[in-house]
Design a protein around this motif. Structure first.
Motif, mmCIF file in Angstrom:
data_model
loop_
_atom_site.group_PDB
_atom_site.id
_atom_site.type_symbol
_atom_site.label_atom_id
_atom_site.label_comp_id
_atom_site.label_asym_id
_atom_site.label_seq_id
_atom_site.Cartn_x
_atom_site.Cartn_y
_atom_site.Cartn_z
ATOM 1 N N LEU A 453 0.835 -1.203 0.000
ATOM 2 C CA LEU A 453 0.000 0.000 0.000
ATOM 3 C C LEU A 453 0.867 1.248 0.000
ATOM 4 C CD1 LEU A 453 -2.778 1.444 0.337
ATOM 5 C CD2 LEU A 453 -2.415 1.250 2.824
ATOM 6 N N GLN A 454 0.559 2.156 -0.940
ATOM 7 C CA GLN A 454 1.174 3.484 -0.948
ATOM 8 C C GLN A 454 0.044 4.509 -0.895
ATOM 9 O OE1 GLN A 454 2.180 1.403 -3.948
ATOM 10 N NE2 GLN A 454 3.393 0.372 -2.380
ATOM 11 N N SER A 455 0.125 5.406 0.077
ATOM 12 C CA SER A 455 -0.935 6.389 0.275
ATOM 13 C C SER A 455 -0.345 7.790 0.384
ATOM 14 C CB SER A 455 -1.736 6.085 1.545
ATOM 15 O OG SER A 455 -2.389 4.845 1.453
ATOM 16 N N PHE A 501 -6.794 12.462 -1.160
ATOM 17 C CA PHE A 501 -6.336 11.222 -0.536
ATOM 18 C C PHE A 501 -6.142 10.199 -1.651
ATOM 19 C CE2 PHE A 501 -7.400 7.432 2.358
ATOM 20 C CZ PHE A 501 -6.098 7.345 2.823
ATOM 21 N N LYS A 502 -4.878 9.860 -1.923
ATOM 22 C CA LYS A 502 -4.531 8.928 -3.000
ATOM 23 C C LYS A 502 -4.043 7.614 -2.416
ATOM 24 C CE LYS A 502 -3.009 12.436 -6.324
ATOM 25 N NZ LYS A 502 -1.948 12.834 -7.271
ATOM 26 N N ASN A 503 -4.428 6.521 -3.074
ATOM 27 C CA ASN A 503 -4.021 5.200 -2.606
ATOM 28 C C ASN A 503 -3.715 4.278 -3.783
ATOM 29 O OD1 ASN A 503 -4.712 5.055 0.537
ATOM 30 N ND2 ASN A 503 -6.334 6.220 -0.496
ATOM 31 N N ASN A 504 -2.611 3.550 -3.656
ATOM 32 C CA ASN A 504 -2.288 2.446 -4.558
ATOM 33 C C ASN A 504 -2.159 1.187 -3.718
ATOM 34 O OD1 ASN A 504 -1.629 3.204 -7.525
ATOM 35 N ND2 ASN A 504 -0.717 4.851 -6.324
ATOM 36 N N TYR A 505 -2.869 0.127 -4.118
ATOM 37 C CA TYR A 505 -2.763 -1.130 -3.377
ATOM 38 C C TYR A 505 -2.513 -2.262 -4.364
ATOM 39 C CZ TYR A 505 -3.491 -4.751 0.096
ATOM 40 O OH TYR A 505 -3.306 -5.822 0.933
ATOM 41 N N GLN A 506 -1.519 -3.096 -4.033
ATOM 42 C CA GLN A 506 -1.120 -4.196 -4.904
ATOM 43 C C GLN A 506 -1.796 -5.490 -4.458
ATOM 44 O OE1 GLN A 506 1.120 -3.619 -7.537
ATOM 45 N NE2 GLN A 506 0.549 -5.657 -8.292
#
Length: 809
Positions: A453-455, A501-506
């Motif tokens: 997770l990158q937020s 609010f940005k989120n990347n989840y693998q």
């Protein structure tokens, strides 16, 4: 010139007499991703730069022991010893640096390989190759779906670009994450920061809504520029260019590199002059860039100041179609429609058909100074958390001066005067329209970088204050003008706040992206023009990236963007109607393929607008376009771009965009003054399924490069732009023809013992002498029982050249 080329060729031949071997390879990070732009130094003097695929090659090396030094921003420098006894191929893997680097400043606003958006990144080596002193839009000309234009016709002075048919007011521009668009016009004036390309580390162009976070709403694309980042070593640059139209440029830059106390300082000063292609379209540009920063293990504190002073002769009126066609009868009709006097008409009739400028007053100039100040702070709070804050302030002040024929004193709030017993109510005069503005604010973000997770939680608050006022500085008839008298005065204030609010989840091989932004704006003006408006926008974005084998990807996204009208939309509203804010739903989907010898991206998009503000085709009295809302409109298209490496000597970057840009129903408004010119009625003409103005159905760019030997590079740069309409009626009589322009760029670079590198470059523009226009406008009315239409165009220069010498030490 021939003697110089012969001498350089002789140097190459002599060097090759002793050459034996080639050292080549690939530079990658720990995830086997290529590090494009990495620098490779062999034996302390031979220098190479890694290509888009991470490859490098250094030839003409004698057998022996060499020290190989590889550097890339954000990574630890690596030094290897190589015993060269034959042609050698090697892979170099760099480890990420424990020191903070400047890239953290733009990370929250940029797209990367895990973003489901469509983007192109142009790195410093490519920028430097094409930077002969022209404005940044001209350097980015070959990017996908980009169309550029120059008022002066030669790329210096007032220039602009469109992305997917959207003009500068709809393109979100940030510099180090700080908004650059003018707060009121939302346009971008690159002439205010001349030669910013010389201080650019990289430029990312996002198409569509993209990942824009701060500043104006992105309705066609975003441009994210990052200035110079931390250099490992000290450096110095001297760049000089000369060319057609008496164009000259001198740039001097230097930097300390990272010092033992982890401080670093950079500076650059530039002078650019040009007579322009259009008559009297001169440019006198000065700019600077200075920065100083501390780069610790967990802390970055960096101060940046940059700006410029521009004096450009006005070339924003364009060339009438009648003048371009050498049609004397039509030119007389143009002069009559414009209300030009005998002197102005004579200038029209006797000027060159493509370089005509209606302004002949010697000081008909735009004179403006703009200074930017930024303070960036980044702190690694823990292993996975980073906090960023940036404070900024921009000061702008200047005017444009105009000679006016026979203006009424009443329009300036001045009394009539009596001359020799006669009442005089008008006179020739000179006026200046001033703009004095301040823009300040703060941007902030808290970044979390986990394994899956990158937020980013971030936002910005900005405030703009601008004074618009006009002064009469000369009158042919003596009139009593009080000291510092202002015939109009208008004050504007704009406050802009956003949080996101940005989120990347693998998830295994799927990366999910979601971005939620809330933005609020208050914009008000006082005195001559009065309005007070508030906007509250919610702009969500979401998407997926699916990893295929070997780094290939499928992606898709959907994004919403809302955007407030600009100042001119309120001031120039057709029929006095208050403009509505715009809404965009943007859907993107595509495929990315990456191999050692090629990189390909194919994407499709659908952009559906509600209340889009479109051009009516007319300009106001300062040369800005007038726009009106249309209920529904859309853009749909497919874009493909590829970088192909056929061999170590031949590469080809090519892109093509095919699109359909339509307004289902467009109501054209034209004014009818009656047979006796004593009426004033609006005539509404309804059009169906028309093309959006300045939106060509095809745009293609190509850069084909051939390096027969290590120090030489020959490139053919080509650009095709399809037919464009000047308004939204799809009327062929109000359009610009398609054009195909080809340039040749030749570069020779060597690394003598006394300096790092010296390079000589030649840019031959428009080698086929294509006669084309890249911008224009149209206006018309009904009077005396007949319809009158006038088209104006901005012709671009024919065959011309630029010559550049760059010294690095």
């Amino acid at each position: 010139m021939l003697r110089l080329i012969f001498a350089l060729a002789l140097i190459v031949c002599q060097a090759q007499a002793f050459a034996q071997y080639t050292l080549s390879g690939v530079v990658q990070d720990g995830k086997n991703q290529p590090l494009s732009g990495a620098t490779i130094e062999v034996g302390g003097k031979h220098l190479a730069v890694a290509s888009a695929s991470g490859r490098f090659e250094v030839g003409n090396l004698q057998a022996g022991e060499y020290s190989l030094r590889v550097r890339f921003v954000g990574f630890k420098e690596k030094v290897l010893q190589v015993n060269l006894t034959q042609d050698t191929e090697m892979n170099v893997v760099l480890e990420e640096s424990t020191l903070f680097t400047d890239e953290v400043v733009v990370r929250s606003t940029r797209a990367d390989e895990n973003s489901p958006t469509t983007f192109t990144t142009v790195n410093k080596p490519e920028i430097q190759k094409q930077n002969f002193g022209q404005d940044l839009p001209m350097i980015l000309n070959w990017s996908p779906s980009v169309v550029t234009t120059s008022d002066a016709g030669a790329g210096i002075g007032y220039t602009g670009l469109r992305i997917r048919g959207s003009d500068a007011t709809r393109i979100n521009v940030t510099i180090n994450g700080i908004p650059f668009n003018d707060s009121e016009s939302q346009s971008v004036y690159w002439v205010d920061i001349p030669d910013i390309a010389s201080s650019a580390e990289s430029v990312q162009i996002q198409r569509g809504v993209g990942t824009s976070s701060n500043g104006a709403g992105a309705f066609g694309g975003s441009i994210n520029l990052q200035t110079n980042t931390l250099s490992e070593k000290s450096y110095g640059d001297i760049v000089a260019s000369v060319g057609s139209f008496n164009s000259k440029r001198l740039t001097v830059g230097m930097g300390t590199g990272k010092m033992e106390n982890n401080f670093s300082f950079d500076g650059r000063f530039s002078l650019i002059e040009s007579d322009g292609y259009i008559d009297r379209a001169t440019s006198d540009l000065k700019s600077y860039y200075v920065s100083g920063g501390y780069f610790g293990k967990n802390t970055i504190l960096k101060a940046i100041a940059f700006g410029g002073k521009e004096i450009t002769y006005q070339a924003w009126y364009g060339v009438p179609e009648s003048r371009m066609n050498n049609d004397e009868e039509a030119m007389l009709a143009t002069a009559a429609a414009e209300g030009w006097n005998a002197e102005q008409t004579e200038n029209l009739l006797t000027s060159d058909s493509r370089t005509f400028n209606p302004y002949t007053y010697k000081n008909q100039v735009d004179d403006y100074t703009q200074n930017h100040y930024q303070l960036h702070f980044s702190q690694r709070i823990a292993e996975l958390f980073t906090a960023n804050a940036a404070f900024h302030y921009t000061k702008g002040r200047g005017f444009y001066e105009q000679f006016r024929y026979d203006d009424d004193f009443e329009d300036y709030g001045l009394p009539d005067v009596v001359v020799d017993g006669n009442v005089v109510s008008s006179s020739d005069l000179v006026r200046r329209k001033w703009l004095d503005n301040d823009f300040a604010g703060v941007t902030f973000s808290l970044n979390y970088e986990g394994s899956k997770l990158q937020s980013v939680l971030g936002g910005a608050w900005n405030q703009y204050n601008g004074d618009h006022f006009g002064r009469v500085v000369w009158s042919d008839v003596a009139v009593n003008i009080p000291q510092d008298y202002e015939y109009y005065f208008n004050t504007a204030e704009k406050k802009d706040f956003n949080i996101y609010f940005k989120n990347n989840y693998q998830f295994s091989r799927i990366n999910a992206f979601i971005d939620l932004q809330y933005r609020t704006i208050n914009y008000q003006t006082f005195f001559d023009t009065n309005f007070d408006v508030d906007y509250h926008f919610f702009n969500p974005k979401a998407g997926l990236v699916f990893d295929l084998t070997n780094g290939n990807q499928l992606y898709g996204s959907v994004a919403v963007s809302n955007r407030e009208p600009i100042r001119g939309d309120f001031v120039d509203a057709v029929g006095g109607n208050v403009p509505k804010h715009e809404f965009l739903l943007n859907e993107e989907f595509g495929l990315r393929l990456r191999k050692q010898n090629y990189a390909v991206q194919v994407n499709g998009y659908v952009m559906t607008y509600k209340n889009q503000l479109v051009l009516t085709g007319a300009l106001n009295d300062v040369g800005d376009p007038i726009r009106t809302n249309v209920d529904k409109s859309y853009r749909i298209g497919i874009e493909a771009d590829a970088t192909l490496k056929f061999s170590d000597k031949i590469t080809w970057s090519v892109n093509v965009a095919l699109s359909r840009n339509k307004i289902p129903t467009f109501n054209e408004v034209i004014y009818d003054f009656g047979v006796d010119w004593d009426e004033y009625n609006e005539v509404v003409i309804e059009h169906s399924d028309t093309d959006i103005s300045f939106s060509p159905n095809i745009i293609s760019g190509s850069v084909f490069s051939f390096s027969p030997q290590r120090n030489w590079e020959f490139s053919l740069l080509s650009k095709f732009v399809g037919k464009q309409y000047l308004d939204n009626t799809s009327n062929d009589s109000r359009s610009m023809d398609a054009y195909f322009v080809n340039d040749i760029r030749v570069r020779y670079a060597l690394q003598p013992k006394w300096t790092k590198e010296i390079s000589v470059s030649l840019l031959l523009n428009n080698i086929l002498n294509e006669k084309y226009e890249s911008n224009g406008y149209t206006w018309g009315y009904i009077g005396g029982g007949a319809e009158e239409r006038q088209n104006y165009y901005f012709p671009q220069a024919g065959t011309n050249l630029m010559f550049m010498v760059a010294l690095k030490f």
